[in-house]
Design a protein around this motif. Sequence first.
Motif, PDB file in Angstrom:
ATOM      1  N   ALA A  19      10.994 -21.771 -59.966  1.00 32.98           N
ATOM      2  CA  ALA A  19      10.876 -20.745 -61.009  1.00 32.98           C
ATOM      3  C   ALA A  19      10.935 -21.380 -62.398  1.00 32.98           C
ATOM      4  N   ILE A  20      11.823 -22.342 -62.573  1.00 36.93           N
ATOM      5  CA  ILE A  20      11.941 -23.030 -63.871  1.00 36.93           C
ATOM      6  C   ILE A  20      10.663 -23.804 -64.171  1.00 36.93           C
ATOM      7  N   ASN A  21      10.138 -24.534 -63.189  1.00 33.25           N
ATOM      8  CA  ASN A  21       8.909 -25.296 -63.396  1.00 33.25           C
ATOM      9  C   ASN A  21       7.737 -24.396 -63.761  1.00 33.25           C
ATOM     10  N   LYS A  22       7.627 -23.256 -63.097  1.00 34.80           N
ATOM     11  CA  LYS A  22       6.540 -22.312 -63.385  1.00 34.80           C
ATOM     12  C   LYS A  22       6.655 -21.778 -64.816  1.00 34.80           C
ATOM     13  N   ALA A  23       7.867 -21.429 -65.220  1.00 34.50           N
ATOM     14  CA  ALA A  23       8.092 -20.906 -66.569  1.00 34.50           C
ATOM     15  C   ALA A  23       7.824 -21.973 -67.629  1.00 34.50           C
ATOM     16  N   VAL A  24       8.244 -23.201 -67.363  1.00 35.72           N
ATOM     17  CA  VAL A  24       8.019 -24.292 -68.322  1.00 35.72           C
ATOM     18  C   VAL A  24       6.525 -24.575 -68.465  1.00 35.72           C
ATOM     19  N   ASP A  25       5.779 -24.496 -67.389  1.00 39.75           N
ATOM     20  CA  ASP A  25       4.325 -24.670 -67.475  1.00 39.75           C
ATOM     21  C   ASP A  25       3.716 -23.627 -68.405  1.00 39.75           C
ATOM     22  N   LEU A  26       4.148 -22.379 -68.266  1.00 42.27           N
ATOM     23  CA  LEU A  26       3.651 -21.312 -69.138  1.00 42.27           C
ATOM     24  C   LEU A  26       4.071 -21.555 -70.583  1.00 42.27           C
ATOM     25  N   MET A  27       5.349 -21.944 -70.778  1.00 43.16           N
ATOM     26  CA  MET A  27       5.857 -22.205 -72.120  1.00 43.16           C
ATOM     27  C   MET A  27       5.100 -23.341 -72.786  1.00 43.16           C
ATOM     28  N   SER A  28       4.739 -24.359 -72.041  1.00 37.37           N
ATOM     29  CA  SER A  28       4.033 -25.486 -72.640  1.00 37.37           C
ATOM     30  C   SER A  28       2.635 -25.089 -73.114  1.00 37.37           C
ATOM     31  N   THR A  29       2.069 -24.068 -72.505  1.00 38.68           N
ATOM     32  CA  THR A  29       0.752 -23.577 -72.915  1.00 38.68           C
ATOM     33  C   THR A  29       0.853 -22.586 -74.070  1.00 38.68           C
ATOM     34  N   PHE A  55      14.324 -24.706 -76.628  1.00 38.29           N
ATOM     35  CA  PHE A  55      13.369 -25.783 -76.885  1.00 38.29           C
ATOM     36  C   PHE A  55      12.901 -25.760 -78.329  1.00 38.29           C
ATOM     37  N   GLU A  56      12.334 -26.895 -78.740  1.00 41.80           N
ATOM     38  CA  GLU A  56      11.795 -27.029 -80.095  1.00 41.80           C
ATOM     39  C   GLU A  56      10.316 -27.366 -80.001  1.00 41.80           C
ATOM     40  N   ILE A  57       9.530 -26.679 -80.805  1.00 37.23           N
ATOM     41  CA  ILE A  57       8.105 -26.968 -80.881  1.00 37.23           C
ATOM     42  C   ILE A  57       7.942 -28.123 -81.871  1.00 37.23           C
ATOM     43  N   GLU A  58       7.532 -29.272 -81.362  1.00 39.28           N
ATOM     44  CA  GLU A  58       7.397 -30.481 -82.185  1.00 39.28           C
ATOM     45  C   GLU A  58       6.025 -30.552 -82.860  1.00 39.28           C
ATOM     46  N   SER A  59       4.989 -30.167 -82.132  1.00 41.98           N
ATOM     47  CA  SER A  59       3.619 -30.170 -82.656  1.00 41.98           C
ATOM     48  C   SER A  59       2.791 -29.216 -81.805  1.00 41.98           C
ATOM     49  N   ASP A  60       1.499 -29.174 -82.061  1.00 36.04           N
ATOM     50  CA  ASP A  60       0.647 -28.284 -81.264  1.00 36.04           C
ATOM     51  C   ASP A  60       0.467 -28.780 -79.831  1.00 36.04           C
ATOM     52  N   LYS A  61       0.953 -30.002 -79.520  1.00 36.61           N
ATOM     53  CA  LYS A  61       0.819 -30.543 -78.167  1.00 36.61           C
ATOM     54  C   LYS A  61       2.144 -31.009 -77.572  1.00 36.61           C
ATOM     55  N   TRP A  62       3.261 -30.758 -78.273  1.00 37.98           N
ATOM     56  CA  TRP A  62       4.523 -31.332 -77.805  1.00 37.98           C
ATOM     57  C   TRP A  62       5.674 -30.363 -78.045  1.00 37.98           C
ATOM     58  N   VAL A  63       6.446 -30.096 -76.984  1.00 40.52           N
ATOM     59  CA  VAL A  63       7.698 -29.345 -77.110  1.00 40.52           C
ATOM     60  C   VAL A  63       8.804 -30.165 -76.447  1.00 40.52           C
ATOM     61  N   THR A  64      10.012 -30.005 -76.950  1.00 41.63           N
ATOM     62  CA  THR A  64      11.166 -30.707 -76.391  1.00 41.63           C
ATOM     63  C   THR A  64      12.165 -29.683 -75.900  1.00 41.63           C
ATOM     64  N   ILE A  65      12.527 -29.743 -74.628  1.00 43.87           N
ATOM     65  CA  ILE A  65      13.560 -28.856 -74.099  1.00 43.87           C
ATOM     66  C   ILE A  65      14.907 -29.441 -74.497  1.00 43.87           C
ATOM     67  N   LEU A  66      15.691 -28.664 -75.233  1.00 46.75           N
ATOM     68  CA  LEU A  66      16.976 -29.112 -75.757  1.00 46.75           C
ATOM     69  C   LEU A  66      18.121 -28.799 -74.809  1.00 46.75           C
ATOM     70  N   ALA A  67      18.013 -27.702 -74.087  1.00 45.49           N
ATOM     71  CA  ALA A  67      19.078 -27.296 -73.159  1.00 45.49           C
ATOM     72  C   ALA A  67      18.519 -26.301 -72.157  1.00 45.49           C
ATOM     73  N   LEU A  68      19.130 -26.292 -70.990  1.00 40.42           N
ATOM     74  CA  LEU A  68      18.796 -25.319 -69.956  1.00 40.42           C
ATOM     75  C   LEU A  68      20.108 -24.787 -69.417  1.00 40.42           C
ATOM     76  N   ARG A  69      20.296 -23.479 -69.524  1.00 42.46           N
ATOM     77  CA  ARG A  69      21.560 -22.871 -69.116  1.00 42.46           C
ATOM     78  C   ARG A  69      21.332 -21.701 -68.178  1.00 42.46           C
ATOM     79  N   HIS A  70      22.282 -21.520 -67.292  1.00 43.70           N
ATOM     80  CA  HIS A  70      22.298 -20.340 -66.444  1.00 43.70           C
ATOM     81  C   HIS A  70      22.838 -19.197 -67.292  1.00 43.70           C
ATOM     82  N   GLN A  71      22.273 -18.009 -67.146  1.00 40.70           N
ATOM     83  CA  GLN A  71      22.694 -16.872 -67.974  1.00 40.70           C
ATOM     84  C   GLN A  71      24.118 -16.416 -67.693  1.00 40.70           C
TER      85      GLN A  71
END
Length: 73
Positions: free
Chosen positions: A10-20, A51-67
Amino acid sequence: MHEANYALAAINKAVDLMSTFPFSCRKALSDNPLIRELIVSFGSKGYVALFEIESDKWVTILALRHQREDDYY
């Protein structure tokens, strides 16, 4: 498959969407529009990726937490 494997999928699927579409995620800070949060649904539980949007092609995940972590908000 163990629950951890489903959570990772689920995390991988969401990160793929977020990266787009990083700007589709909610702002985490009112004074910095490039710091965002991705909500990862997972049954009655879930995760939040900061996460932080670094550029139009790069994001950095800063933290991942359980709710349900004690210090979550």
